[in-house]
Design an enzyme around this catalytic site. Structure first.
Site, PDB file in Angstrom:
ATOM      1  N   GLU A 114       0.893  -1.204   0.293  1.00  0.00           N
ATOM      2  CA  GLU A 114       0.152   0.383  -0.068  1.00  0.00           C
ATOM      3  C   GLU A 114       0.913   1.347  -0.315  1.00  0.00           C
ATOM      4  O   GLU A 114       2.167   1.482   0.285  1.00  0.00           O
ATOM      5  CB  GLU A 114      -0.850  -0.200   1.495  1.00  0.00           C
ATOM      6  CG  GLU A 114      -1.905  -1.396   1.808  1.00  0.00           C
ATOM      7  CD  GLU A 114      -2.128  -1.633   2.993  1.00  0.00           C
ATOM      8  OE1 GLU A 114      -2.163  -0.498   3.583  1.00  0.00           O
ATOM      9  OE2 GLU A 114      -3.084  -2.551   2.719  1.00  0.00           O
ATOM     10  N   LYS A 116       2.395   4.527   1.315  1.00  0.00           N
ATOM     11  CA  LYS A 116       2.611   4.637   2.824  1.00  0.00           C
ATOM     12  C   LYS A 116       2.353   6.653   2.925  1.00  0.00           C
ATOM     13  O   LYS A 116       2.777   7.113   2.351  1.00  0.00           O
ATOM     14  CB  LYS A 116       3.797   4.722   3.426  1.00  0.00           C
ATOM     15  CG  LYS A 116       4.443   5.250   4.911  1.00  0.00           C
ATOM     16  CD  LYS A 116       5.438   4.716   5.873  1.00  0.00           C
ATOM     17  CE  LYS A 116       5.678   4.861   7.149  1.00  0.00           C
ATOM     18  NZ  LYS A 116       6.055   6.405   7.336  1.00  0.00           N
ATOM     19  N   ASP A 118       1.900   9.814   4.038  1.00  0.00           N
ATOM     20  CA  ASP A 118       2.240  11.013   5.249  1.00  0.00           C
ATOM     21  C   ASP A 118       1.802  11.904   5.681  1.00  0.00           C
ATOM     22  O   ASP A 118       1.670  13.051   5.141  1.00  0.00           O
ATOM     23  CB  ASP A 118       3.871  11.124   4.142  1.00  0.00           C
ATOM     24  CG  ASP A 118       5.224  12.126   5.505  1.00  0.00           C
ATOM     25  OD1 ASP A 118       4.715  11.700   6.559  1.00  0.00           O
ATOM     26  OD2 ASP A 118       5.330  13.127   4.488  1.00  0.00           O
ATOM     27  N   TYR A 237      -7.501   2.956   5.973  1.00  0.00           N
ATOM     28  CA  TYR A 237      -6.637   1.704   5.656  1.00  0.00           C
ATOM     29  C   TYR A 237      -6.146   0.246   6.809  1.00  0.00           C
ATOM     30  O   TYR A 237      -6.005  -0.706   5.952  1.00  0.00           O
ATOM     31  CB  TYR A 237      -5.365   1.809   5.176  1.00  0.00           C
ATOM     32  CG  TYR A 237      -4.954   2.544   6.177  1.00  0.00           C
ATOM     33  CD1 TYR A 237      -3.767   1.847   7.198  1.00  0.00           C
ATOM     34  CD2 TYR A 237      -4.284   4.176   5.321  1.00  0.00           C
ATOM     35  CE1 TYR A 237      -2.989   2.584   8.047  1.00  0.00           C
ATOM     36  CE2 TYR A 237      -3.405   4.847   7.248  1.00  0.00           C
ATOM     37  CZ  TYR A 237      -2.676   4.589   8.332  1.00  0.00           C
ATOM     38  OH  TYR A 237      -1.913   4.687   8.931  1.00  0.00           O
ATOM     39  N   LYS A 334      10.471   2.396   2.493  1.00  0.00           N
ATOM     40  CA  LYS A 334      10.846   4.437   2.463  1.00  0.00           C
ATOM     41  C   LYS A 334      11.040   5.269   1.285  1.00  0.00           C
ATOM     42  O   LYS A 334      12.652   4.813   0.808  1.00  0.00           O
ATOM     43  CB  LYS A 334      10.921   5.109   3.287  1.00  0.00           C
ATOM     44  CG  LYS A 334      10.313   4.870   5.166  1.00  0.00           C
ATOM     45  CD  LYS A 334       9.930   6.343   5.507  1.00  0.00           C
ATOM     46  CE  LYS A 334       9.791   6.237   7.130  1.00  0.00           C
ATOM     47  NZ  LYS A 334      10.231   7.468   7.572  1.00  0.00           N
ATOM     48  N   CYS A 428      29.681  41.038  12.151  1.00  0.00           N
ATOM     49  CA  CYS A 428      28.322  41.151  11.159  1.00  0.00           C
ATOM     50  C   CYS A 428      28.992  41.457  10.416  1.00  0.00           C
ATOM     51  O   CYS A 428      29.848  41.904  10.084  1.00  0.00           O
ATOM     52  CB  CYS A 428      27.408  42.360  12.750  1.00  0.00           C
ATOM     53  SG  CYS A 428      26.165  42.420  10.839  1.00  0.00           S
ATOM     54  N   CYS A 431      27.861  45.261   9.957  1.00  0.00           N
ATOM     55  CA  CYS A 431      28.146  46.326  10.512  1.00  0.00           C
ATOM     56  C   CYS A 431      29.500  46.625  10.957  1.00  0.00           C
ATOM     57  O   CYS A 431      30.356  47.101  11.595  1.00  0.00           O
ATOM     58  CB  CYS A 431      27.089  47.078  11.502  1.00  0.00           C
ATOM     59  SG  CYS A 431      26.711  45.922  12.779  1.00  0.00           S
ATOM     60  N   CYS A 446      23.668  39.796  15.589  1.00  0.00           N
ATOM     61  CA  CYS A 446      24.547  40.901  15.815  1.00  0.00           C
ATOM     62  C   CYS A 446      24.092  42.123  16.733  1.00  0.00           C
ATOM     63  O   CYS A 446      22.594  42.491  16.533  1.00  0.00           O
ATOM     64  CB  CYS A 446      24.318  42.001  14.343  1.00  0.00           C
ATOM     65  SG  CYS A 446      24.887  43.746  14.653  1.00  0.00           S
ATOM     66  N   CYS A 451      22.523  48.883  13.767  1.00  0.00           N
ATOM     67  CA  CYS A 451      23.413  47.637  12.275  1.00  0.00           C
ATOM     68  C   CYS A 451      21.929  48.378  10.924  1.00  0.00           C
ATOM     69  O   CYS A 451      21.198  47.780  11.253  1.00  0.00           O
ATOM     70  CB  CYS A 451      23.104  46.425  12.753  1.00  0.00           C
ATOM     71  SG  CYS A 451      23.579  45.230  11.211  1.00  0.00           S
TER      72      CYS A 451
END
Ligand SMILES: NC(=O)c1ccc[n+]([C@@H]2O[C@H](COP(=O)([O-])OP(=O)(O)OC[C@H]3O[C@@H](n4cnc5c(N)ncnc54)[C@H](O)[C@@H]3O)[C@@H](O)[C@H]2O)c1
Ligand SMILES: [Zn+2]
Length: 688
Positions: A114, A116, A118, A237, A334, A428, A431, A446, A451
């Site tokens: 069957e 699967k 998700d 199912y 899977k 950063c 700056c 930062c 900035c």
């Protein structure tokens, strides 16, 4: 590997898996993909087998992921819901078959294959053909009652269709079993997923990474009116408990046929085959056609067809109570997620509104799951170090239904000597302020309030659809205004004049006038939009609305104490503290004051029914009321000025309880929260 090393790794893996389980099952916001998760779990299981002396104690390999959450009544399953053993490997699938051949003593075994699905597992109970209850898997033994939410699913019959052929059938006495548990999966289609995420984005709420997570998040909403606005779907199912035992179904394939005959939504296709070679061929067929299915499939579920044979091999169990963990008669094969190999040309750094610095891999463009991918997230500095990702490396990029592709691993065999280890910057990138580590987290931030990149993102956020929704002030215009030096801060927006803007565009008079008018028009925007636009950490649109309702002005909010803030239903200490901290900072208070001087005068939310009996009160509903439906009761509470909440806490003012009220009623009693029945409630709101 020494025992000490194994022990350290086992502990590390257990802690990591616990964290991922929490994020996946309860919050529906996983950090990593399933393939990565499964690899971690497999590593743990193998270590536990190799070092049995270390296998004892609580471990994620010996339990079913737990989805139970606050605010729902818990219901015991008549028959436990389990997980499935899974593999990504054909050899392991053949080993599964070999074990069954040995256990049953025949190599001619019938299987079903069957898709699967998700989605989110759910168990439906039909009593004499009527849908009575829907419960999540929970910890396998006991799940959350989500009946109200499941009943909003279009296409799910609340009554089974009478079996047409049963009239002539000698055996059939009663048309339906007295009680039957039917197992299935709730899911969302891709288009619906995209639609809802768009709405989330416009409202400034966090996005969901994939349809499965959004379905999981939706089924756990406490407000079934909201659930009804999202088109959840279901496919069934599996068989749980059934009373009396039915003569008709003695195998998975005949049960599938019965589900169809009852008019229930079933898988689009399943295969009934003999032998493992035929199983493998069916899996190939499924893989070729699954992208055309309505639901996302992440694999194939192979089941021994005959129920009698299933009973012979039974379940893998755990603990002294021998909890059922997974059937030995089934195996999930899977499909590996879509991956592609490509090269990293550069690693760039993005500075967000809060200052978080996120590393992004700039890739040699590559085709992946139908789209061209040029960039992929590297998450954070720790992840770069853990995977040892370097500029110039070939890497595997994965996109598992998730929106943002991610770099999974480096192809070490292809590394060249020019690739030097990546050094995460200490300053950063915009700056040059030294970065600081986020408190208790993994991000580098930062800290500079000025900035330029943070400022730009803050202004963009303030003007965006999710906040003030200022007409004509998109990212490009913000950029333009910043680079021309016309604005430096949010309050500057309200000080813009038409004549300042004129030099920016040729014959831009209409544009300039519209923009200035557009900004002026939002001086009286809804208070919650302004609160959201301030960009207080932890405060999304929903929290901003709660704050607006509770405080009704920026001044009141600015001076609110921690005590008052934690009182708000749904506000944890973390959010309350974030709000306190934000208003505690001089620069932020100054900005709010400046905004007010510049004419910002937000509109508070409409007063709830003045003088309503429940103004400022929180009510929790539980059980079935004699005359009022849940929706009707909610409406009455809201018109009386009250708020309906899903879970009972010390902040709850009343619990309105009907028949079959479960754990919420008990909790109310233990906390001393007053409990009302329907008559008392009607009296309270003056209707009786
Ligand atoms: N990314 C993460 O952080 C994270 C965290 C936890 C779990 N996970 C994922 O979830 C998996 C574990 O979740 P799980 O226990 O729900 O197992 P699972 O999803 O791998 O398989 C079991 C489930 O499959 C479902 N299913 C779908 N179609 C089916 C069919 N035709 N027949 C029978 N069952 C069917 C059932 O709901 C069953 O409970 C992991 O393997 C991992 O992939 C990911
Ligand atoms: Zn900076």
């Amino acid at each position: 590997m020494t025992t000490a090393q194994a022990q350290a790794r086992i502990e590390q893996l257990r802690a990591e898996l616990v964290r991922h389980d929490e994020r996946y099952y309860r919050e529906a916001r996983p950090e990593i993909g399933d393939f990565e998760y499964d690899a971690l779990k497999k590593e743990l299981a193998e270590l536990e087998t190799k070092f049995p002396e270390l296998a004892a104690g609580e471990t994620p390999t010996q339990r079913v992921g737990d989805d139970r959450s606050e605010g729902f009544v818990r219901v015991k399953h008549r028959m436990a819901m389990t997980t499935l053993d899974n593999t990504y490997d054909e050899t392991e699938l053949r080993e599964f078959h070999a074990r069954l051949v040995k256990a049953i003593g025949s190599d001619d075994l019938a299987y079903t294959v069957e898709p699967k699905i998700d989605g989110v597992a759910v168990s439906l109970t039909y009593e004499n053909g009527k849908l009575m209850r829907a419960v999540t898997r929970g910890d396998g033994e006991e799940g959350d009652d989500v009946t109200a939410n499941v009943k909003t699913i279009r296409g799910l019959p609340h009554a089974l269709k009478a079996d047409e052929k049963s009239g002539d059938d000698l055996f059939v006495t009663a048309a339906f079993p007295e009680v039957i548990e039917i197992r299935g999966e709730i899911f969302l289609r891709d288009a619906e997923f995209t639609r809802i995420n768009q709405i989330q984005e416009e409202a400034g709420e966090a996005l969901y990474a994939n349809p499965r997570n959004l379905a999981a998040g939706t089924i756990k909403q406490l407000d079934s009116k909201l659930v009804a606005t999202r088109r959840l779907e279901i496919v069934l199912y599996g068989l749980g408990a059934c009373k009396p035992i039915q003569a008709g179904f003695d195998s998975q394939s005949s049960f599938q046929a019965q589900l169809r005959a009852w008019g229930l939504p079933v898988v689009e296709k399943f295969w009934a085959v003999r032998g493992i070679d035929a199983v493998w061929a069916s899996i190939g067929e499924l893989d070729a056609m699954r992208r055309g299915f309505a639901y996302a499939t992440d694999g194939a579920v192979v089941k021994l067809d005959q129920f009698l044979q299933q009973a012979v091999v039974g379940y893998r169990g755990a603990g002294q109570a021998a909890r059922k963990l997974s059937p030995r008669w089934a195996c999930a094969y899977k499909f590996a997620p879509d991956r592609a190999e490509t090269r990293i040309n550069a690693i760039s750094l993005q500075v967000g509104r809060t200052g978080a610095v996120t590393p992004v891999a700039e890739l040699e463009p590559v085709l992946l799951a139908g789209t061209t991918v040029k960039r992929a997230t590297l998450h954070n500095a720790d992840e770069i170090a853990r995977k040892d990702v370097r500029v110039g490396d070939f890497v595997l990029v994965e996109k598992a239904g998730e929106i943002i592709p991610a770099v999974i691993e480096v192809v070490m065999a292809k590394r060249t000597p020019e690739c030097v280890a990546y050094v995460f910057p200490t300053e950063c990138p915009v700056c040059e302020t030294p970065l600081v580590r986020e408190e208790g987290g993994v991000k580098w931030m930062c800290p500079n309030v000025a900035c330029p990149e943070k400022v730009r993102r803050k202004i963009e956020h303030f003007a965006s659809k999710a906040s003030l929704d200022i007409d004509g002030l998109g990212e490009e215009v913000v950029d333009l205004l910043l680079t021309k030096g016309l604005i430096k801060t949010i309050p500057d927006l309200f000080r813009l004049k038409v004549e300042d803007l004129l030099p920016l565009k040729k014959s831009g008079e209409v544009w300039a006038t519209n923009l200035v008018n557009g900004i002026a028009a939002r001086r009286t925007a809804d208070l919650w939009r302004v609160i959201h636009g301030l960009g207080i950490p932890q405060v999304g649109a929903a929290s901003a609305k709660d704050l607006a309702r509770r405080f009704r002005s920026l001044d009141a909010l600015a001076t609110a104490g921690l005590n008052e803030l934690v009182q708000i239903e749904g506000f944890g200490e973390k959010t309350a503290e974030a709000v306190r901290k934000w208003f505690g900072e001089e620069t932020n208070r100054a900005m709010v004051a400046e905004l007010q001087v510049a004419g910002l005068a937000p509109t508070p939310p409409a007063e709830a029914a003045a003088g309503g009996a429940l103004v400022g009160k929180t009510v929790v509903l539980t059980g079935t009321l004699p005359t009022l439906s849940r929706e009707q009761a909610t409406e009455k509470i809201e018109t009386a000025g009250g708020k309906v909440s899903g879970s009972v806490s010390r902040k709850t003012h009343y619990v309105l309880a009907g028949e079959e009220a479960g754990s919420k009623l008990e909790k109310a009693k233990s906390l001393g929260v007053p409990v009302l029945d329907e008559a008392e409630f009607l009296k309270l709101i003056g209707e009786n």
